[in-house]
Design an enzyme around this catalytic site. Structure first.
Site, PDB file in Angstrom:
ATOM      1  N   GLU A 229       0.817  -1.222   0.000  1.00  0.00           N
ATOM      2  CA  GLU A 229       0.000   0.000   0.000  1.00  0.00           C
ATOM      3  C   GLU A 229       0.851   1.272   0.000  1.00  0.00           C
ATOM      4  O   GLU A 229       0.564   2.256   0.689  1.00  0.00           O
ATOM      5  CB  GLU A 229      -0.987  -0.024   1.174  1.00  0.00           C
ATOM      6  CG  GLU A 229      -1.952  -1.204   1.052  1.00  0.00           C
ATOM      7  CD  GLU A 229      -2.927  -1.346   2.220  1.00  0.00           C
ATOM      8  OE1 GLU A 229      -2.804  -0.594   3.202  1.00  0.00           O
ATOM      9  OE2 GLU A 229      -3.810  -2.216   2.127  1.00  0.00           O
ATOM     10  N   GLU A 331      -6.640  -9.737  -3.189  1.00  0.00           N
ATOM     11  CA  GLU A 331      -7.369  -9.768  -1.915  1.00  0.00           C
ATOM     12  C   GLU A 331      -8.870  -9.561  -2.153  1.00  0.00           C
ATOM     13  O   GLU A 331      -9.499  -8.737  -1.505  1.00  0.00           O
ATOM     14  CB  GLU A 331      -6.840  -8.687  -0.959  1.00  0.00           C
ATOM     15  CG  GLU A 331      -5.361  -8.765  -0.655  1.00  0.00           C
ATOM     16  CD  GLU A 331      -4.892  -7.664   0.301  1.00  0.00           C
ATOM     17  OE1 GLU A 331      -5.746  -7.068   0.997  1.00  0.00           O
ATOM     18  OE2 GLU A 331      -3.670  -7.406   0.359  1.00  0.00           O
TER      19      GLU A 331
END
Length: 454
Positions: A229, A331
Protein backbone atom coordinates in the site's frame (compact mmCIF):
# COMPACT_ATOMS: atom_id res chain seq x y z
CA UNK A 1 -6.04 14.53 -12.86
CA UNK A 2 -9.15 14.66 -15.01
CA UNK A 3 -12.12 12.76 -13.64
CA UNK A 4 -15.18 11.71 -15.62
CA UNK A 5 -18.61 11.58 -13.97
CA UNK A 6 -22.05 10.60 -15.24
CA UNK A 7 -25.44 12.01 -14.31
CA UNK A 8 -28.89 10.82 -15.37
CA UNK A 9 -32.35 11.65 -14.12
CA UNK A 10 -32.14 8.88 -11.50
CA UNK A 11 -28.51 8.26 -10.67
CA UNK A 12 -25.07 9.80 -10.39
CA UNK A 13 -21.80 7.94 -10.97
CA UNK A 14 -19.13 9.93 -9.17
CA UNK A 15 -16.26 8.45 -11.16
CA UNK A 16 -16.40 6.41 -14.37
CA UNK A 17 -12.81 7.05 -15.50
CA UNK A 18 -9.72 9.15 -14.84
CA UNK A 19 -6.52 10.17 -16.55
CA UNK A 20 -3.42 12.04 -15.44
CA UNK A 21 -3.34 14.68 -18.16
CA UNK A 22 -0.38 16.86 -19.06
CA UNK A 23 -0.71 20.46 -20.22
CA UNK A 24 -0.99 20.77 -24.01
CA UNK A 25 -0.80 17.00 -24.46
CA UNK A 26 -3.37 14.45 -25.50
CA UNK A 27 -4.06 11.84 -22.83
CA UNK A 28 -6.03 8.61 -23.16
CA UNK A 29 -8.95 8.19 -20.76
CA UNK A 30 -10.68 4.83 -20.62
CA UNK A 31 -13.49 3.95 -18.25
CA UNK A 32 -16.97 2.51 -18.04
CA UNK A 33 -20.24 2.34 -16.15
CA UNK A 34 -23.44 0.38 -15.71
CA UNK A 35 -26.81 2.08 -16.13
CA UNK A 36 -29.34 0.63 -13.73
CA UNK A 37 -32.33 2.46 -15.18
CA UNK A 38 -33.29 3.66 -18.64
CA UNK A 39 -32.51 7.31 -19.27
CA UNK A 40 -33.70 9.96 -21.67
CA UNK A 41 -30.86 12.29 -20.79
CA UNK A 42 -27.41 11.19 -19.63
CA UNK A 43 -24.61 13.73 -19.21
CA UNK A 44 -20.90 12.94 -19.01
CA UNK A 45 -18.69 15.55 -17.36
CA UNK A 46 -14.92 15.91 -17.72
CA UNK A 47 -13.50 17.96 -14.88
CA UNK A 48 -10.38 18.66 -12.88
CA UNK A 49 -10.38 16.29 -9.92
CA UNK A 50 -9.24 19.02 -7.49
CA UNK A 51 -11.94 21.46 -8.60
CA UNK A 52 -9.72 24.09 -10.22
CA UNK A 53 -10.77 25.60 -13.53
CA UNK A 54 -8.94 24.21 -16.56
CA UNK A 55 -9.66 24.08 -20.28
CA UNK A 56 -10.28 20.56 -21.55
CA UNK A 57 -10.53 19.47 -25.17
CA UNK A 58 -12.13 16.10 -25.88
CA UNK A 59 -11.33 14.36 -29.15
CA UNK A 60 -12.30 11.00 -30.65
CA UNK A 61 -14.93 10.16 -28.02
CA UNK A 62 -16.35 6.65 -28.16
CA UNK A 63 -19.17 5.22 -26.08
CA UNK A 64 -19.88 1.52 -26.67
CA UNK A 65 -23.09 0.02 -25.25
CA UNK A 66 -23.48 -3.66 -24.28
CA UNK A 67 -26.32 -5.66 -22.82
CA UNK A 68 -25.50 -7.90 -19.86
CA UNK A 69 -25.89 -10.89 -22.16
CA UNK A 70 -23.42 -9.45 -24.69
CA UNK A 71 -20.96 -8.74 -21.87
CA UNK A 72 -21.18 -12.32 -20.61
CA UNK A 73 -20.79 -13.73 -24.15
CA UNK A 74 -17.66 -11.63 -24.59
CA UNK A 75 -16.28 -12.88 -21.27
CA UNK A 76 -16.91 -16.47 -22.28
CA UNK A 77 -15.25 -15.91 -25.66
CA UNK A 78 -12.13 -14.61 -23.91
CA UNK A 79 -12.13 -17.56 -21.53
CA UNK A 80 -12.45 -20.01 -24.41
CA UNK A 81 -9.60 -18.38 -26.33
CA UNK A 82 -7.25 -17.43 -23.46
CA UNK A 83 -7.83 -20.05 -20.74
CA UNK A 84 -8.48 -23.09 -22.95
CA UNK A 85 -6.80 -24.82 -25.87
CA UNK A 86 -7.79 -27.35 -28.51
CA UNK A 87 -6.30 -30.83 -28.10
CA UNK A 88 -6.24 -33.74 -30.52
CA UNK A 89 -5.34 -37.18 -29.19
CA UNK A 90 -4.00 -39.70 -31.73
CA UNK A 91 -4.03 -43.42 -30.90
CA UNK A 92 -1.78 -45.77 -32.90
CA UNK A 93 0.47 -48.79 -32.66
CA UNK A 94 4.25 -48.73 -32.75
CA UNK A 95 4.18 -48.74 -36.54
CA UNK A 96 2.01 -45.63 -36.67
CA UNK A 97 -1.20 -47.46 -37.66
CA UNK A 98 -4.16 -45.50 -36.26
CA UNK A 99 -6.94 -47.17 -34.23
CA UNK A 100 -10.56 -46.25 -34.76
CA UNK A 101 -12.91 -46.86 -31.83
CA UNK A 102 -10.32 -46.64 -29.05
CA UNK A 103 -11.94 -45.56 -25.74
CA UNK A 104 -10.46 -42.47 -24.18
CA UNK A 105 -10.87 -41.09 -20.65
CA UNK A 106 -9.27 -37.73 -19.80
CA UNK A 107 -9.08 -36.10 -16.36
CA UNK A 108 -7.56 -32.76 -15.40
CA UNK A 109 -5.25 -33.27 -12.44
CA UNK A 110 -4.05 -29.68 -11.96
CA UNK A 111 -4.97 -26.23 -13.20
CA UNK A 112 -2.60 -23.73 -14.72
CA UNK A 113 -4.55 -20.71 -13.41
CA UNK A 114 -3.90 -19.98 -9.71
CA UNK A 115 -7.17 -19.49 -7.83
CA UNK A 116 -6.94 -19.31 -4.07
CA UNK A 117 -7.67 -17.55 -0.83
CA UNK A 118 -6.09 -16.13 2.25
CA UNK A 119 -5.65 -18.57 5.12
CA UNK A 120 -5.09 -17.83 8.79
CA UNK A 121 -3.57 -19.83 11.63
CA UNK A 122 -7.10 -21.15 12.24
CA UNK A 123 -6.32 -23.73 9.55
CA UNK A 124 -3.67 -25.39 11.73
CA UNK A 125 -4.99 -28.63 13.23
CA UNK A 126 -8.41 -27.94 11.72
CA UNK A 127 -8.95 -30.91 9.40
CA UNK A 128 -12.44 -29.87 8.18
CA UNK A 129 -11.06 -26.42 7.18
CA UNK A 130 -8.03 -28.00 5.51
CA UNK A 131 -10.14 -30.47 3.52
CA UNK A 132 -12.57 -27.75 2.46
CA UNK A 133 -9.70 -25.51 1.30
CA UNK A 134 -7.68 -28.13 -0.57
CA UNK A 135 -10.75 -29.37 -2.44
CA UNK A 136 -11.20 -25.94 -4.05
CA UNK A 137 -7.97 -23.95 -4.19
CA UNK A 138 -4.49 -24.36 -5.63
CA UNK A 139 -3.04 -21.15 -4.16
CA UNK A 140 -2.87 -19.49 -0.75
CA UNK A 141 -1.68 -16.36 0.98
CA UNK A 142 -1.20 -15.90 4.72
CA UNK A 143 -3.61 -13.30 6.04
CA UNK A 144 -1.43 -11.77 8.78
CA UNK A 145 1.06 -14.37 9.93
CA UNK A 146 4.04 -13.18 7.82
CA UNK A 147 3.59 -9.50 8.62
CA UNK A 148 6.33 -7.84 10.63
CA UNK A 149 4.13 -7.23 13.66
CA UNK A 150 3.34 -10.97 13.74
CA UNK A 151 6.87 -12.36 13.31
CA UNK A 152 8.72 -9.79 15.47
CA UNK A 153 6.28 -8.14 17.89
CA UNK A 154 9.22 -7.22 20.16
CA UNK A 155 12.58 -6.05 18.90
CA UNK A 156 14.98 -8.92 18.29
CA UNK A 157 12.44 -11.62 19.22
CA UNK A 158 11.77 -13.15 15.79
CA UNK A 159 9.38 -16.10 15.74
CA UNK A 160 8.36 -17.94 12.57
CA UNK A 161 6.69 -20.90 14.30
CA UNK A 162 3.14 -20.20 13.11
CA UNK A 163 4.10 -19.25 9.55
CA UNK A 164 6.37 -22.32 9.34
CA UNK A 165 3.46 -24.56 10.30
CA UNK A 166 1.18 -22.88 7.76
CA UNK A 167 3.83 -23.30 5.08
CA UNK A 168 4.03 -27.00 5.90
CA UNK A 169 0.30 -27.30 5.19
CA UNK A 170 0.85 -25.51 1.88
CA UNK A 171 3.76 -27.78 0.92
CA UNK A 172 1.97 -30.98 1.90
CA UNK A 173 -0.93 -30.19 -0.39
CA UNK A 174 1.08 -28.89 -3.39
CA UNK A 175 -0.36 -25.40 -3.07
CA UNK A 176 1.54 -22.34 -4.25
CA UNK A 177 1.72 -19.39 -1.87
CA UNK A 178 2.21 -15.62 -2.07
CA UNK A 179 4.44 -13.88 0.48
CA UNK A 180 2.40 -11.11 2.12
CA UNK A 181 4.11 -8.86 3.08
CA UNK A 182 7.66 -7.69 3.78
CA UNK A 183 6.71 -4.13 4.78
CA UNK A 184 3.41 -2.37 5.27
CA UNK A 185 3.65 1.37 4.76
CA UNK A 186 0.66 2.07 7.02
CA UNK A 187 2.00 3.12 10.47
CA UNK A 188 -1.09 1.56 12.06
CA UNK A 189 0.23 -1.90 11.14
CA UNK A 190 3.91 -1.25 11.76
CA UNK A 191 5.31 -2.91 14.92
CA UNK A 192 5.07 -0.41 17.81
CA UNK A 193 8.77 -0.70 18.59
CA UNK A 194 9.63 0.25 14.98
CA UNK A 195 7.59 3.46 15.21
CA UNK A 196 10.09 4.86 17.69
CA UNK A 197 13.16 4.19 15.52
CA UNK A 198 14.84 6.78 13.28
CA UNK A 199 17.95 7.11 11.14
CA UNK A 200 20.51 4.34 11.25
CA UNK A 201 18.58 2.35 13.87
CA UNK A 202 15.52 2.19 11.61
CA UNK A 203 17.69 1.36 8.59
CA UNK A 204 19.33 -1.46 10.52
CA UNK A 205 15.93 -2.79 11.58
CA UNK A 206 14.52 -2.87 8.05
CA UNK A 207 17.68 -4.51 6.71
CA UNK A 208 17.41 -7.14 9.41
CA UNK A 209 13.73 -7.70 8.61
CA UNK A 210 14.39 -8.31 4.91
CA UNK A 211 17.37 -10.61 5.41
CA UNK A 212 15.70 -12.59 8.19
CA UNK A 213 12.42 -13.11 6.34
CA UNK A 214 13.95 -13.82 2.95
CA UNK A 215 16.59 -16.22 4.25
CA UNK A 216 13.93 -18.08 6.26
CA UNK A 217 11.70 -18.51 3.21
CA UNK A 218 14.01 -18.33 0.20
CA UNK A 219 12.39 -20.10 -2.81
CA UNK A 220 9.24 -20.89 -0.80
CA UNK A 221 6.88 -18.12 -1.96
CA UNK A 222 6.18 -17.38 -5.60
CA UNK A 223 5.59 -13.67 -4.86
CA UNK A 224 6.47 -11.06 -2.31
CA UNK A 225 4.40 -7.95 -1.66
CA UNK A 226 7.44 -5.82 -0.96
CA UNK A 227 6.07 -2.50 0.28
CA UNK A 228 2.35 -2.91 0.83
CA UNK A 229 0.00 0.00 0.00
CA UNK A 230 2.81 2.38 -0.90
CA UNK A 231 0.44 4.57 -2.94
CA UNK A 232 -1.51 5.45 0.19
CA UNK A 233 1.17 5.54 2.89
CA UNK A 234 4.88 6.36 3.06
CA UNK A 235 6.02 5.63 6.60
CA UNK A 236 9.49 4.42 5.59
CA UNK A 237 10.18 6.99 2.89
CA UNK A 238 9.31 9.80 5.31
CA UNK A 239 11.96 8.53 7.72
CA UNK A 240 14.59 6.98 5.46
CA UNK A 241 14.32 9.20 2.40
CA UNK A 242 12.72 8.87 -1.03
CA UNK A 243 14.91 5.91 -2.02
CA UNK A 244 13.75 3.67 0.83
CA UNK A 245 11.32 1.69 -1.32
CA UNK A 246 13.96 1.25 -4.04
CA UNK A 247 16.22 -0.26 -1.40
CA UNK A 248 13.49 -2.67 -0.29
CA UNK A 249 12.98 -3.98 -3.81
CA UNK A 250 16.71 -4.23 -4.53
CA UNK A 251 17.44 -6.13 -1.33
CA UNK A 252 14.43 -8.43 -1.72
CA UNK A 253 15.50 -9.34 -5.26
CA UNK A 254 19.06 -10.05 -4.16
CA UNK A 255 17.75 -12.25 -1.34
CA UNK A 256 15.27 -14.26 -3.44
CA UNK A 257 15.98 -13.60 -7.14
CA UNK A 258 13.38 -16.09 -8.44
CA UNK A 259 10.42 -14.61 -6.57
CA UNK A 260 8.18 -12.13 -8.37
CA UNK A 261 8.14 -8.78 -6.55
CA UNK A 262 4.83 -6.95 -6.34
CA UNK A 263 3.39 -3.57 -5.67
CA UNK A 264 0.08 -4.21 -3.91
CA UNK A 265 -2.60 -1.60 -3.25
CA UNK A 266 -6.31 -0.97 -2.84
CA UNK A 267 -8.80 1.22 -4.72
CA UNK A 268 -7.08 0.73 -8.06
CA UNK A 269 -9.78 -1.45 -9.66
CA UNK A 270 -12.44 -0.95 -7.00
CA UNK A 271 -13.05 2.70 -7.89
CA UNK A 272 -11.46 5.64 -9.64
CA UNK A 273 -12.49 8.14 -6.94
CA UNK A 274 -9.37 7.63 -4.80
CA UNK A 275 -6.86 10.17 -6.12
CA UNK A 276 -3.96 8.32 -4.49
CA UNK A 277 -4.49 5.10 -6.38
CA UNK A 278 -5.84 5.88 -9.82
CA UNK A 279 -4.62 3.66 -12.62
CA UNK A 280 -2.23 6.39 -13.79
CA UNK A 281 -0.87 6.86 -10.27
CA UNK A 282 -0.10 3.13 -10.15
CA UNK A 283 1.54 3.17 -13.60
CA UNK A 284 3.58 6.24 -12.67
CA UNK A 285 4.98 4.53 -9.56
CA UNK A 286 5.83 1.36 -11.47
CA UNK A 287 7.69 3.36 -14.10
CA UNK A 288 9.54 5.27 -11.38
CA UNK A 289 10.79 1.98 -9.96
CA UNK A 290 11.72 0.72 -13.41
CA UNK A 291 13.68 3.91 -14.19
CA UNK A 292 15.75 3.20 -11.11
CA UNK A 293 16.59 -0.30 -12.28
CA UNK A 294 14.20 -2.15 -9.98
CA UNK A 295 12.90 -5.58 -10.88
CA UNK A 296 9.27 -4.48 -10.65
CA UNK A 297 7.69 -7.71 -11.73
CA UNK A 298 4.06 -7.81 -10.62
CA UNK A 299 0.92 -5.69 -10.36
CA UNK A 300 -1.07 -6.50 -7.22
CA UNK A 301 -4.65 -5.22 -7.09
CA UNK A 302 -6.35 -5.90 -3.77
CA UNK A 303 -9.98 -5.78 -4.92
CA UNK A 304 -11.96 -4.90 -1.78
CA UNK A 305 -15.25 -4.09 -3.49
CA UNK A 306 -18.59 -2.79 -2.34
CA UNK A 307 -20.54 -2.59 -5.60
CA UNK A 308 -18.16 -3.49 -8.44
CA UNK A 309 -18.25 -1.70 -11.79
CA UNK A 310 -17.24 -4.37 -14.38
CA UNK A 311 -16.72 -1.97 -17.32
CA UNK A 312 -14.43 0.20 -15.17
CA UNK A 313 -12.58 -2.90 -13.94
CA UNK A 314 -11.97 -3.98 -17.52
CA UNK A 315 -10.86 -0.51 -18.60
CA UNK A 316 -8.35 -0.31 -15.74
CA UNK A 317 -7.03 -3.83 -16.38
CA UNK A 318 -6.63 -2.95 -20.06
CA UNK A 319 -4.60 0.12 -19.20
CA UNK A 320 -2.41 -1.68 -16.65
CA UNK A 321 -1.84 -4.47 -19.19
CA UNK A 322 0.10 -2.01 -21.36
CA UNK A 323 2.94 -2.31 -18.81
CA UNK A 324 3.45 -5.93 -19.89
CA UNK A 325 3.61 -7.17 -16.28
CA UNK A 326 1.64 -10.02 -14.69
CA UNK A 327 -1.52 -8.78 -12.98
CA UNK A 328 -3.01 -10.48 -9.91
CA UNK A 329 -6.20 -9.75 -8.03
CA UNK A 330 -4.71 -10.34 -4.60
CA UNK A 331 -7.37 -9.77 -1.91
CA UNK A 332 -10.82 -10.04 -3.49
CA UNK A 333 -13.88 -9.70 -1.29
CA UNK A 334 -17.22 -7.90 -1.15
CA UNK A 335 -18.14 -5.53 1.69
CA UNK A 336 -20.02 -6.93 4.66
CA UNK A 337 -22.31 -3.89 4.46
CA UNK A 338 -24.20 -5.93 1.84
CA UNK A 339 -26.28 -9.03 2.53
CA UNK A 340 -24.88 -12.45 1.71
CA UNK A 341 -26.84 -12.91 -1.51
CA UNK A 342 -25.64 -9.54 -2.82
CA UNK A 343 -22.06 -10.42 -1.81
CA UNK A 344 -22.33 -13.64 -3.82
CA UNK A 345 -23.75 -11.94 -6.91
CA UNK A 346 -21.11 -9.22 -6.93
CA UNK A 347 -18.34 -11.73 -6.21
CA UNK A 348 -19.30 -13.67 -9.32
CA UNK A 349 -19.14 -10.48 -11.40
CA UNK A 350 -15.61 -9.71 -10.17
CA UNK A 351 -14.32 -13.27 -10.59
CA UNK A 352 -15.68 -13.62 -14.13
CA UNK A 353 -14.17 -10.27 -15.09
CA UNK A 354 -10.80 -11.24 -13.66
CA UNK A 355 -10.69 -14.75 -15.09
CA UNK A 356 -11.72 -13.59 -18.56
CA UNK A 357 -9.04 -10.89 -18.79
CA UNK A 358 -5.98 -12.30 -20.58
CA UNK A 359 -3.50 -10.23 -18.54
CA UNK A 360 -4.74 -11.48 -15.15
CA UNK A 361 -2.44 -14.31 -14.04
CA UNK A 362 -4.12 -15.26 -10.77
CA UNK A 363 -6.93 -14.47 -8.33
CA UNK A 364 -6.80 -14.61 -4.55
CA UNK A 365 -9.82 -14.17 -2.28
CA UNK A 366 -9.50 -12.43 1.09
CA UNK A 367 -11.71 -14.90 2.93
CA UNK A 368 -9.58 -16.48 5.67
CA UNK A 369 -11.81 -18.36 8.10
CA UNK A 370 -12.33 -17.09 11.64
CA UNK A 371 -14.98 -18.48 14.02
CA UNK A 372 -15.99 -14.93 14.98
CA UNK A 373 -16.31 -13.77 11.37
CA UNK A 374 -14.08 -13.12 8.38
CA UNK A 375 -12.54 -9.78 7.42
CA UNK A 376 -15.44 -8.81 5.15
CA UNK A 377 -16.82 -11.92 3.49
CA UNK A 378 -17.00 -15.55 4.57
CA UNK A 379 -17.41 -18.45 2.18
CA UNK A 380 -18.68 -20.90 4.82
CA UNK A 381 -20.31 -21.03 8.24
CA UNK A 382 -18.45 -22.39 11.26
CA UNK A 383 -19.30 -25.95 10.23
CA UNK A 384 -17.83 -25.41 6.74
CA UNK A 385 -21.19 -25.46 5.04
CA UNK A 386 -21.17 -23.07 2.12
CA UNK A 387 -22.67 -19.62 2.36
CA UNK A 388 -23.92 -18.05 -0.92
CA UNK A 389 -20.43 -16.72 -1.74
CA UNK A 390 -19.02 -20.22 -1.22
CA UNK A 391 -21.58 -21.62 -3.63
CA UNK A 392 -20.39 -19.12 -6.24
CA UNK A 393 -16.80 -20.24 -5.73
CA UNK A 394 -17.77 -23.90 -6.10
CA UNK A 395 -19.78 -23.17 -9.25
CA UNK A 396 -16.87 -21.36 -10.90
CA UNK A 397 -14.27 -23.91 -9.76
CA UNK A 398 -16.36 -26.58 -11.44
CA UNK A 399 -16.98 -24.45 -14.53
CA UNK A 400 -13.31 -23.57 -15.01
CA UNK A 401 -11.91 -27.09 -15.18
CA UNK A 402 -12.32 -30.33 -17.13
CA UNK A 403 -13.31 -32.88 -14.50
CA UNK A 404 -13.68 -35.81 -16.88
CA UNK A 405 -13.97 -36.26 -20.65
CA UNK A 406 -14.81 -39.56 -22.31
CA UNK A 407 -15.02 -40.48 -25.99
CA UNK A 408 -13.81 -42.74 -28.77
CA UNK A 409 -11.39 -42.14 -31.63
CA UNK A 410 -12.78 -41.47 -35.11
CA UNK A 411 -11.89 -43.08 -38.45
CA UNK A 412 -8.56 -41.27 -38.34
CA UNK A 413 -7.74 -42.68 -34.90
CA UNK A 414 -8.17 -39.24 -33.34
CA UNK A 415 -10.25 -37.64 -30.62
CA UNK A 416 -10.43 -33.85 -30.03
CA UNK A 417 -11.62 -31.63 -27.18
CA UNK A 418 -11.08 -28.17 -25.68
CA UNK A 419 -9.37 -28.21 -22.30
CA UNK A 420 -8.50 -25.64 -19.67
CA UNK A 421 -4.77 -25.05 -19.34
CA UNK A 422 -3.07 -27.41 -16.91
CA UNK A 423 -1.99 -31.02 -16.43
CA UNK A 424 -4.00 -34.01 -17.61
CA UNK A 425 -4.12 -37.76 -17.05
CA UNK A 426 -5.30 -39.88 -19.99
CA UNK A 427 -6.31 -43.52 -20.21
CA UNK A 428 -6.75 -45.24 -23.58
CA UNK A 429 -8.27 -48.70 -24.10
CA UNK A 430 -8.33 -50.62 -27.37
CA UNK A 431 -9.40 -54.25 -27.34
CA UNK A 432 -7.81 -55.87 -24.30
CA UNK A 433 -4.97 -53.32 -24.07
CA UNK A 434 -4.92 -50.20 -21.88
CA UNK A 435 -2.33 -47.41 -21.81
CA UNK A 436 -2.10 -44.50 -19.37
CA UNK A 437 -0.14 -41.29 -19.73
CA UNK A 438 -0.07 -37.60 -18.86
CA UNK A 439 0.29 -34.41 -20.85
CA UNK A 440 0.49 -30.65 -20.28
CA UNK A 441 -1.68 -28.02 -21.84
CA UNK A 442 -0.07 -24.57 -21.92
CA UNK A 443 -1.25 -21.40 -23.60
CA UNK A 444 -1.02 -21.41 -27.37
CA UNK A 445 -3.00 -20.53 -30.47
CA UNK A 446 -2.45 -23.85 -32.22
CA UNK A 447 -4.03 -27.22 -31.52
CA UNK A 448 -1.95 -29.35 -29.15
CA UNK A 449 -1.37 -32.80 -30.71
CA UNK A 450 -0.60 -35.72 -28.44
CA UNK A 451 0.04 -39.31 -29.59
CA UNK A 452 -0.67 -42.40 -27.50
CA UNK A 453 1.00 -45.64 -28.60
CA UNK A 454 -0.63 -48.95 -27.77
Amino acid sequence: MVRTTLETEKETHDCIGTVSAKHECWSFLKGGFVLNWSSNLSMIFFQNADGKDINIDVASPSLQPFTKQQWRINQQYKINTQRKRAVTIHVSDSNGRRFQGASICIEQISKDFPFGSAIAKTILGNLPYQNWFVKRFNAAVFENELKWYATEPDEGKVNYTISDQMLQFVRTNNIIARGHNIFWENPKYTPPWVLNLTGTKLQSAVNSRIHSLMSQYKDEFIHWDVSNEMLHFNFYEERLGPDATLHFFETAHESDPLATLFMNDFNVVETCSDVKSTVDAYISRVRELQRNGIFMDGIGLEGHFTIPNPPLIRAILDKLATLGLPIWLTEVDISKTLDRDAQANYLEEVLREGFSHPSVNGIMLWTAFHPNGCYQMCLTDNNFKNLPAGDVVDKLVEEWQISRVEGVTDVHGSYSFYGFLGEYRISVKYGNKTTKSTFSLSRGDETRHFTITI
